[in-house]
Design a protein around this motif. Structure first.
Motif, PDB file in Angstrom:
ATOM      1  N   THR A 151       0.862  -1.189   0.000  1.00 55.54           N
ATOM      2  CA  THR A 151       0.000   0.000   0.000  1.00 55.54           C
ATOM      3  C   THR A 151       0.893   1.231   0.000  1.00 55.54           C
ATOM      4  OG1 THR A 151      -1.597  -1.191   1.333  1.00 55.54           O
ATOM      5  CG2 THR A 151      -1.868   1.177   1.228  1.00 55.54           C
ATOM      6  N   PRO A 152       0.658   2.190  -0.892  1.00 63.26           N
ATOM      7  CA  PRO A 152       1.510   3.389  -0.896  1.00 63.26           C
ATOM      8  C   PRO A 152       1.443   4.103   0.452  1.00 63.26           C
ATOM      9  CG  PRO A 152       0.108   3.300  -2.847  1.00 63.26           C
ATOM     10  CD  PRO A 152      -0.347   2.194  -1.951  1.00 63.26           C
ATOM     11  N   VAL A 153       2.568   4.651   0.869  1.00 63.04           N
ATOM     12  CA  VAL A 153       2.619   5.303   2.180  1.00 63.04           C
ATOM     13  C   VAL A 153       1.634   6.461   2.256  1.00 63.04           C
ATOM     14  CG1 VAL A 153       4.548   6.866   1.612  1.00 63.04           C
ATOM     15  CG2 VAL A 153       4.196   6.150   3.974  1.00 63.04           C
ATOM     16  N   VAL A 154       1.366   7.123   1.144  1.00 63.08           N
ATOM     17  CA  VAL A 154       0.433   8.270   1.182  1.00 63.08           C
ATOM     18  C   VAL A 154      -0.997   7.825   1.508  1.00 63.08           C
ATOM     19  CG1 VAL A 154       1.799   9.721  -0.378  1.00 63.08           C
ATOM     20  CG2 VAL A 154       0.001   8.240  -1.338  1.00 63.08           C
ATOM     21  N   VAL A 155      -1.284   6.545   1.282  1.00 59.35           N
ATOM     22  CA  VAL A 155      -2.601   5.990   1.629  1.00 59.35           C
ATOM     23  C   VAL A 155      -2.551   5.412   3.045  1.00 59.35           C
ATOM     24  CG1 VAL A 155      -4.314   4.209   1.043  1.00 59.35           C
ATOM     25  CG2 VAL A 155      -3.134   5.458  -0.795  1.00 59.35           C
ATOM     26  N   GLU A 156      -1.479   4.693   3.337  1.00 59.26           N
ATOM     27  CA  GLU A 156      -1.362   3.961   4.602  1.00 59.26           C
ATOM     28  C   GLU A 156      -1.045   4.891   5.785  1.00 59.26           C
ATOM     29  OE1 GLU A 156      -1.991   0.794   4.741  1.00 59.26           O
ATOM     30  OE2 GLU A 156      -1.151   0.147   6.657  1.00 59.26           O
ATOM     31  N   VAL A 157      -0.087   5.791   5.587  1.00 61.32           N
ATOM     32  CA  VAL A 157       0.315   6.719   6.678  1.00 61.32           C
ATOM     33  C   VAL A 157       0.390   8.135   6.089  1.00 61.32           C
ATOM     34  CG1 VAL A 157       1.930   7.074   8.598  1.00 61.32           C
ATOM     35  CG2 VAL A 157       1.822   4.826   7.498  1.00 61.32           C
ATOM     36  N   PRO A 158      -0.771   8.763   5.867  1.00 63.52           N
ATOM     37  CA  PRO A 158      -0.770  10.037   5.120  1.00 63.52           C
ATOM     38  C   PRO A 158      -0.029  11.175   5.806  1.00 63.52           C
ATOM     39  CG  PRO A 158      -3.025   9.317   5.672  1.00 63.52           C
ATOM     40  CD  PRO A 158      -2.112   8.258   6.180  1.00 63.52           C
ATOM     41  N   LYS A 159       0.240  11.006   7.115  1.00 64.73           N
ATOM     42  CA  LYS A 159       0.947  12.115   7.804  1.00 64.73           C
ATOM     43  C   LYS A 159       2.423  11.797   8.042  1.00 64.73           C
ATOM     44  CE  LYS A 159      -2.966  14.396   9.742  1.00 64.73           C
ATOM     45  NZ  LYS A 159      -4.044  14.227  10.681  1.00 64.73           N
ATOM     46  N   SER A 160       2.927  10.730   7.453  1.00 62.40           N
ATOM     47  CA  SER A 160       4.348  10.394   7.635  1.00 62.40           C
ATOM     48  C   SER A 160       5.212  11.469   6.958  1.00 62.40           C
ATOM     49  CB  SER A 160       4.653   9.034   7.007  1.00 62.40           C
ATOM     50  OG  SER A 160       4.679   9.176   5.609  1.00 62.40           O
ATOM     51  N   PRO A 161       6.484  11.580   7.357  1.00 54.31           N
ATOM     52  CA  PRO A 161       7.351  12.596   6.729  1.00 54.31           C
ATOM     53  C   PRO A 161       7.397  12.466   5.206  1.00 54.31           C
ATOM     54  CG  PRO A 161       8.411  11.644   8.660  1.00 54.31           C
ATOM     55  CD  PRO A 161       7.148  10.855   8.458  1.00 54.31           C
ATOM     56  N   ALA A 162       7.486  11.241   4.698  1.00 52.70           N
ATOM     57  CA  ALA A 162       7.548  11.074   3.234  1.00 52.70           C
ATOM     58  C   ALA A 162       6.222  11.492   2.594  1.00 52.70           C
ATOM     59  CB  ALA A 162       7.882   9.624   2.887  1.00 52.70           C
ATOM     60  N   SER A 163       5.099  11.145   3.224  1.00 54.19           N
ATOM     61  CA  SER A 163       3.788  11.511   2.646  1.00 54.19           C
ATOM     62  C   SER A 163       3.659  13.027   2.538  1.00 54.19           C
ATOM     63  CB  SER A 163       2.650  10.957   3.503  1.00 54.19           C
ATOM     64  OG  SER A 163       2.674   9.556   3.494  1.00 54.19           O
ATOM     65  N   LYS A 164       4.161  13.732   3.565  1.00 53.21           N
ATOM     66  CA  LYS A 164       4.074  15.201   3.525  1.00 53.21           C
ATOM     67  C   LYS A 164       4.851  15.754   2.331  1.00 53.21           C
ATOM     68  CE  LYS A 164       3.235  15.874   8.414  1.00 53.21           C
ATOM     69  NZ  LYS A 164       3.854  16.054   9.729  1.00 53.21           N
ATOM     70  N   GLU A 165       5.995  15.154   2.049  1.00 53.65           N
ATOM     71  CA  GLU A 165       6.799  15.639   0.919  1.00 53.65           C
ATOM     72  C   GLU A 165       6.153  15.228  -0.414  1.00 53.65           C
ATOM     73  OE1 GLU A 165       8.872  17.915   1.094  1.00 53.65           O
ATOM     74  OE2 GLU A 165      10.166  17.832  -0.663  1.00 53.65           O
ATOM     75  N   PHE A 166       5.547  14.043  -0.463  1.00 54.21           N
ATOM     76  CA  PHE A 166       4.813  13.657  -1.688  1.00 54.21           C
ATOM     77  C   PHE A 166       3.665  14.645  -1.947  1.00 54.21           C
ATOM     78  CE2 PHE A 166       6.595   9.244  -1.284  1.00 54.21           C
ATOM     79  CZ  PHE A 166       7.158   9.203  -2.548  1.00 54.21           C
ATOM     80  N   ARG A 167       3.033  15.104  -0.868  1.00 50.96           N
ATOM     81  CA  ARG A 167       1.926  16.056  -1.012  1.00 50.96           C
ATOM     82  C   ARG A 167       2.451  17.383  -1.579  1.00 50.96           C
ATOM     83  NH1 ARG A 167       0.224  15.058   3.717  1.00 50.96           N
ATOM     84  NH2 ARG A 167      -1.062  13.317   3.003  1.00 50.96           N
ATOM     85  N   ARG A 168       3.612  17.791  -1.092  1.00 53.69           N
ATOM     86  CA  ARG A 168       4.221  19.041  -1.590  1.00 53.69           C
ATOM     87  C   ARG A 168       4.583  18.886  -3.070  1.00 53.69           C
ATOM     88  NH1 ARG A 168       8.315  22.184  -1.886  1.00 53.69           N
ATOM     89  NH2 ARG A 168       9.818  20.482  -1.998  1.00 53.69           N
ATOM     90  N   LEU A 169       5.136  17.705  -3.403  1.00 49.80           N
ATOM     91  CA  LEU A 169       5.500  17.426  -4.801  1.00 49.80           C
ATOM     92  C   LEU A 169       4.259  17.438  -5.697  1.00 49.80           C
ATOM     93  CD1 LEU A 169       7.542  16.420  -6.981  1.00 49.80           C
ATOM     94  CD2 LEU A 169       7.093  14.082  -6.179  1.00 49.80           C
ATOM     95  N   ALA A 170       3.175  16.832  -5.210  1.00 51.24           N
ATOM     96  CA  ALA A 170       1.952  16.709  -6.029  1.00 51.24           C
ATOM     97  C   ALA A 170       1.399  18.076  -6.416  1.00 51.24           C
ATOM     98  CB  ALA A 170       0.905  15.897  -5.253  1.00 51.24           C
ATOM     99  N   LYS A 171       1.642  19.073  -5.568  1.00 49.81           N
ATOM    100  CA  LYS A 171       1.133  20.423  -5.876  1.00 49.81           C
ATOM    101  C   LYS A 171       1.803  21.015  -7.113  1.00 49.81           C
ATOM    102  CE  LYS A 171      -0.312  21.499  -1.227  1.00 49.81           C
ATOM    103  NZ  LYS A 171       0.207  21.801   0.093  1.00 49.81           N
ATOM    104  N   LEU A 172       2.917  20.425  -7.542  1.00 52.89           N
ATOM    105  CA  LEU A 172       3.612  20.944  -8.734  1.00 52.89           C
ATOM    106  C   LEU A 172       3.029  20.383 -10.029  1.00 52.89           C
ATOM    107  CD1 LEU A 172       7.332  20.642  -7.488  1.00 52.89           C
ATOM    108  CD2 LEU A 172       5.782  22.591  -7.272  1.00 52.89           C
ATOM    109  N   PHE A 173       1.998  19.507  -9.921  1.00 51.69           N
ATOM    110  CA  PHE A 173       1.439  18.858 -11.127  1.00 51.69           C
ATOM    111  C   PHE A 173       0.030  19.350 -11.413  1.00 51.69           C
ATOM    112  CE2 PHE A 173       4.955  16.357  -9.938  1.00 51.69           C
ATOM    113  CZ  PHE A 173       5.440  15.806 -11.104  1.00 51.69           C
TER     114      PHE A 173
END
Ligand SMILES: Nc1ncnc2c1ncn2[C@@H]1O[C@H](COP(=O)(O)OP(=O)(O)OP(=O)(O)O)[C@@H](O)[C@H]1O
Ligand SMILES: [Mg+2]
Length: 232
Positions: A210-232
């Protein structure tokens, strides 16, 4: 709807995080940003995106589409995040990778974003991914041999003439000795779009399929994926 923008996710070295980024960026864009996103496992030789998304045992794959055995619509499956996925299959012979672009072009009208996972080399399969892309993302870790290998990928991308959106620096913070973001940017002459930390939750997410953004949406990596997603 305008045609999708297609992003190839590339690295010359294996294990840097291309498939992790494809799964997580795709899932967060679909689930939280409500984008119409397709992720294609264009790692033709050793596909494994389906393992990261718990989409095993599906009846058809990109290889079947390339071999004209089924349509791409029949090989597109929806992940629980809402991400559309074209998985790959193993040990397929006679797959002509130069057909990839035509296949991707067929579905550009159906999505906003298409992500192409790829394999870790600089060869004709990599070229097919680059030629199918409107822009590419180069994935690296902050270690000199891996950053240096990016120069090979960048050279091929420049030969093809596809623009590079930037670098995704992954597995950051494992050692005091690693390169800084600034050093990576200076070495490659490209902007860093995101610095994704080395995060045990990412690793566990792969174990749990399960992708970490689904499983642990507040993990440090998920937060950075969220920041990255805003660039798309
Ligand atoms: N930010 C991270 N934190 C912790 N572990 C990570 C991170 N990113 C990736 N990994 C782990 O590193 C391993 C390799 O990741 P991944 O399969 O995404 O790399 P890849 O570039 O797709 O590899 P290949 O070139 O072989 O296809 C996986 O076990 C994954 O869980
Ligand atoms: Mg991979």
């Amino acid at each position: 709807m305008a045609d999708a923008k297609v992003y190839g996710i590339l690295s010359a070295k294996g294990g840097v995080g291309k498939t992790t980024i494809t799964a997580n960026l795709g899932s967060i864009l679909a689930r939280e940003f409500k984008k119409k996103v397709l992720a294609v496992d264009a790692n033709i030789e050793v596909p494994n995106l389906h393992l990261y998304l718990d989409m095993l045992g599906l009846p058809s794959s990109l290889q079947n589409v390339i071999k004209d055995e089924v349509s791409i619509a029949h090989s597109t499956y929806i992940h629980k995040s809402g991400l559309a996925v074209v998985p790959g299959s193993f040990l397929e012979e006679g797959v002509d990778v130069t057909r990839l672009k035509n296949i991707i072009d067929l579905v550009k009208g159906l999505y906003e974003i298409i992500l192409l996972d790829s394999h870790p080399h600089v060869d004709k399969e990599t070229r097919a991914v680059i030629e199918s892309s409107d822009e590419v993302l180069i994935v690296t870790n902050p270690w000199i041999p891996i950053v240096t290998s990016c120069l090979l990928t960048i050279k091929l991308v420049n030969e093809v003439g596809t623009p590079i959106k930037g670098i995704i620096l992954n597995k950051v913070g494992r050692s005091d000795e690693e390169m800084s973001a600034r050093e990576v940017e200076d070495s490659l002459g490209l902007p860093i779009l995101a610095k994704i930390p080395a995060d045990i939750n990412v690793y566990r997410g792969v174990e749990k399929r399960t992708p970490v953004v689904v499983e642990v949406p507040k993990s440090p990596a998920s937060k950075e994926f969220r920041r990255l997603a805003k660039l798309f």
